[in-house]
Design a protein around this motif. Structure first.
Motif, short mmCIF file in Angstrom:
data_model
loop_
_atom_site.label_atom_id
_atom_site.label_comp_id
_atom_site.label_asym_id
_atom_site.label_seq_id
_atom_site.Cartn_x
_atom_site.Cartn_y
_atom_site.Cartn_z
N LEU A 127 0.97 -1.44 -0.18
CA LEU A 127 -0.46 0.26 -0.06
C LEU A 127 0.58 1.76 0.27
N TYR A 128 2.15 1.63 0.55
CA TYR A 128 2.84 2.31 0.86
C TYR A 128 3.53 2.75 -0.17
N ILE A 129 3.70 1.51 -1.13
CA ILE A 129 4.34 2.36 -2.70
C ILE A 129 3.46 2.30 -3.27
N LEU A 130 2.36 1.65 -3.97
CA LEU A 130 1.63 2.16 -4.53
C LEU A 130 1.23 3.39 -4.31
N SER A 131 0.93 4.09 -2.77
CA SER A 131 0.89 5.48 -2.65
C SER A 131 0.92 6.27 -3.23
N LYS A 132 2.70 5.98 -2.96
CA LYS A 132 3.41 6.87 -3.63
C LYS A 132 3.73 7.52 -5.22
N ALA A 139 1.65 4.84 -14.60
CA ALA A 139 2.38 4.97 -13.06
C ALA A 139 2.36 3.88 -12.41
N ILE A 140 1.22 3.33 -12.42
CA ILE A 140 0.28 2.66 -11.17
C ILE A 140 0.58 0.59 -11.95
N VAL A 141 1.04 0.65 -12.91
CA VAL A 141 2.08 -0.62 -13.29
C VAL A 141 3.40 -0.46 -12.82
N PHE A 142 3.93 0.75 -13.37
CA PHE A 142 5.11 0.75 -12.33
C PHE A 142 5.15 0.22 -10.84
N GLY A 143 4.38 0.92 -10.52
CA GLY A 143 3.79 0.59 -8.80
C GLY A 143 3.81 -0.72 -8.84
N ALA A 164 -0.43 -10.72 -0.92
CA ALA A 164 -0.83 -9.63 -0.67
C ALA A 164 -1.09 -8.63 -1.72
N ILE A 165 -0.52 -8.80 -2.76
CA ILE A 165 -0.89 -7.97 -4.33
C ILE A 165 -1.89 -7.76 -4.54
N VAL A 266 -8.36 5.63 -2.45
CA VAL A 266 -8.71 4.03 -1.81
C VAL A 266 -7.43 3.20 -0.96
N VAL A 267 -6.08 3.32 -1.84
CA VAL A 267 -4.40 3.02 -2.06
C VAL A 267 -4.45 3.99 0.05
N ASN A 268 -4.31 4.65 0.17
CA ASN A 268 -4.16 5.91 1.40
C ASN A 268 -5.43 5.88 2.17
N ASP A 269 -6.69 5.56 1.71
CA ASP A 269 -7.26 5.50 2.84
C ASP A 269 -7.25 3.89 3.48
N SER A 270 -6.49 3.04 2.81
CA SER A 270 -6.48 1.61 3.45
C SER A 270 -5.05 1.52 3.88
#
Length: 488
Positions: A127-132, A139-143, A164-165, A266-270
Motif C-alpha cells: 500500500l505504501y509503495i502504491l500510494s507514492k 505509474a500504477i503499473v510501474f508501482g 498480498a498484492i 482508496v490506497v491511501n485510505d486503506s
C-alpha cells in the motif's frame, strides 16, 4: 441447461497406473539397473499425476513415496546385487528428501510468509509503495512491478506475494467503479503475477523451485551457490525483463480510463486504516532486514548458509516477547502439504541420480538429439525451448524442477570440459521459472485467474511476447554476460 463438465481425474489416475505397470513389465534396458528401471516407471507415474492434477500434490506425494518404497525395497541392492535392498533400506532412501537443507529452507520461508500474513506487513509495504505513484495507468503499473520486486526480497513465497498484492489491486479497480474483468483489472492483475514470475528467477530465496535445483547441484557437484552469487547471475536478467514487462503490458492491454485518482485515494485510505506501525511489525522489519543482510553476505562476511540463518530467524519469530506470533497462530497459516511435496520431489530427483536412471535417460533423450556434441549456445537454446514447452503441462515449477533438473545434471556432466556444469544447470533452472504463458503455469497465476479479472486469452497475449523476449535474453546472456562473469 449446459452439459456438466466430465470429471476426467479417475481416468488420469488409471492412466498413471497403467503407464507405471506397463514400464515395469518391459525388459530392463541394457546399461540400466532394475532399481533404475523401476525409478523411471515411478517418474512416469509422477509426471502424469503432476501434469493432469488428477489428485492434489500432497496426495500424489504420498502415492509416490509408497510405490517407490515397495518397488525399490524389492529390487536388488546397487551395492550388493545378490541381496534385496529391503523396504527398510528403501525407506531410508525415500525419506532422505525430508532431511535436505533445501526442505528446511522452504519450511523456513513458509514461516516468514506466515509472519508477513499475521502482521499484515506485506500489505502495508504494498500500500505504501502504491500510494507514492501517480494516478496514471503507467505509474500504477510501474508501482505494481516495484511492489513485486521489493516483496520478492522479503517474502520467499510467490503465492504469498500474489496474495498480498492482488487484493489491493482489486480494491483499486472497485474504486474506479469498474468491473473486476475490466481492461484495467486485467492490466494490473496480470502485471502483478508476471512480475512475480520474473523475480522468482532474480532472487534465490523467492521461489521453492530454486531450492530444488540447488539441492541437486550441491549433492552432485559438491558446490553451493550463495545468495549473492545467484543475485549477481540472475538479477540483471530480471531487471531487464521488468522493463520489458512494463512496456508489453501497456502496449497489449489498454485500460478504459487514464485518470485513476480515486484508486490512489482508496490506497491511501486503506493505509490509514492500518494505523501506525505495530510493535510486531517493527520487530518483523528488523528481523527481515537482518535476514536479508545475512542472505546477501553469505560466504562473504560470515560462514552461515541461507538455511541456517533462516531457521534462526524462524526461532526468533516464535520466541515470546521478541517474536511476532505463537506456534498456535502460525500452524494454521502454514501450507504443510507444500513441505511434503517439496521433500518428495527432492527424494525422487535424488533417487533418479543415485540409481543412474537420470544419466541413462539423459543419454537416450538428449543423446539422440545430439545436444552433448553441439556448440554450447545451441545446446542451451534447444534445451531451454524444450524446457518452456514441457512447462505447459506442469502447474508446479517445483514438480518440473524435480523431474527435469536431475536429467539436465546428467547432461551437464557430458559437455565439454571448459563448460561450467553448475552454470549450465542454473540457466535451465531460471527457465523453469518461466510461468508467463498460461494461467495454469504457476500457482500465483491461478490465484490471480480465480479473481475473474482476466481471460486466458488476455494472459496468453501478454505471455507470448514475455516468453519470447525472456528466451532471447537467456541466449544473449549465455553468449555474453554469463560467460564474462564465469557462470558458463
Amino acid at each position: 441447461m449446459a452439459e456438466k463438465k466430465r470429471n476426467l481425474k479417475p481416468f488420469f489416475i488409471m492412466l498413471a497406473f497403467v503407464v507405471l505397470i506397463g514400464i515395469l513389465l518391459l525388459p530392463t534396458p541394457e546399461g540400466l539397473s532394475l532399481m533404475g528401471h523401476r525409478t523411471l516407471a515411478v517418474l512416469a507415474f509422477a509426471i502424469i499425476l503432476w501434469m493432469t492434477e488428477a489428485v492434489s500434490y500432497p496426495v500424489s506425494s504420498a502415492m509416490i513415496v509408497a510405490i517407490l518404497t515397495i518397488l525399490l525395497g524389492l529390487s536388488p541392492s546397487l551395492d550388493n546385487p545378490d541381496a534385496l535392498l529391503t523396504t527398510e533400506g528403501a525407506l531410508k532412501m525415500v525419506l532422505s528428501g525430508f532431511a535436505s537443507p533445501a526442505v528446511a529452507l522452504v519450511a523456513g520461508a513458509l514461516f516468514l510468509a506466515a509472519a508477513m500474513q499475521a502482521t499484515n506487513l506485506h500489505k502495508r509495504l504494498a500500500l505504501y509503495i502504491l500510494s507514492k505513484v501517480g494516478p496514471k495507468p503507467g505509474a500504477i503499473v510501474f508501482g505494481t512491478i516495484i511492489v513485486s520486486i521489493i516483496l520478492a526480497f522479503f517474502v520467499p513465497s510467490a503465492t504469498a506475494r500474489a496474495g498480498a498484492i492482488v487484493p489491493i489491486l482489486l480494491g483499486m479497480i472497485a474504486a474506479f467503479k469498474l468491473p473486476v474483468n475490466s481492461r484495467l483489472g486485467a492490466l494490473l492483475i496480470i502485471t502483478a503475477v508476471q512480475s512475480i514470475s520474473i523475480w522468482n528467477v532474480g532472487i534465490k530465496t523467492a521461489a521453492a523451485q530454486n531450492m530444488v535445483a540447488l539441492d541437486f547441484i550441491s549433492k552432485e557437484f559438491k558446490v553451493s551457490v550463495a545468495w549473492g552469487e545467484w543475485f549477481m547471475y540472475a538479477a540483471p536478467w530480471a531487471v531487464l525483463m521488468s522493463v520489458v514487462l512494463y512496456f508489453v503490458m501497456l502496449k497489449v492491454i489498454k485500460p478504459e480510463t487514464t485518470n485513476l485518482t480515486s484508486g490512489i485515494t482508496v490506497v491511501n485510505d486503506s493505509l490509514k486504516e492500518l494505523g501506525p506501525l505495530h510493535k510486531s511489525e517493527i520487530r518483523l522489519i528488523i528481523i527481515s532486514v537482518l535476514l536479508l543482510f545475512f542472505w546477501s553476505t553469505e560466504s562473504i562476511v560470515h560462514p552461515f548458509d541461507s538455511t541456517t540463518v533462516t531457521l534462526v530467524a524462524v526461532a526468533i519469530l516464535l520466541t515470546p516477547k521478541i517474536g511476532v506470533f505463537t506456534w498456535e497462530q502460525v500452524e494454521k497459516l502454514i501450507p504443510w502439504g507444500t513441505i511434503i511435496v517439496f521433500a518428495v520431489g527432492i527424494t525422487l530427483g535424488t533417487v533418479l541420480l543415485s540409481t543412474n536412471s537420470a544419466q541413462w535417460l539423459s543419454s537416450k533423450v538428449f543423446g539422440l538429439m545430439g545436444l552433448d556434441s553441439m556448440p554450447l549456445l545451441a545446446t542451451i537454446a534447444l534445451l531451454s525451448l524444450f524446457n518452456i514447452i514441457i512447462h505447459l503441462g506442469f502447474a508446479s515449477a517445483t514438480s518440473l524442477a524435480s523431474a527435469l533438473i536431475p536429467i539436465v545434471l546428467a547432461l551437464a556432466t557430458t559437455l565439454q570440459s571448459d563448460v561450467n556444469p553448475v552454470g549450465f544447470v542454473l540457466i535451465q533452472q531460471f527457465v523453469i521459472s518461466f510461468g508467463f504463458l498460461l494461467p495454469v503455469s504457476a500457482p500465483q497465476n491461478m490465484l490471480a485467474y480465480g479473481t475473474g479479472a482476466f481471460s486466458v486469452k488476455d494472459f496468453v497475449k501478454t505471455g507470448v511476447p514475455l516468453t519470447i523476449i525472456g528466451y532471447l535474453l537467456i541466449l544473449l546472456f549465455s553468449a555474453t554476460y554469463w560467460q564474462w562473469i564465469g557462470l558458463l
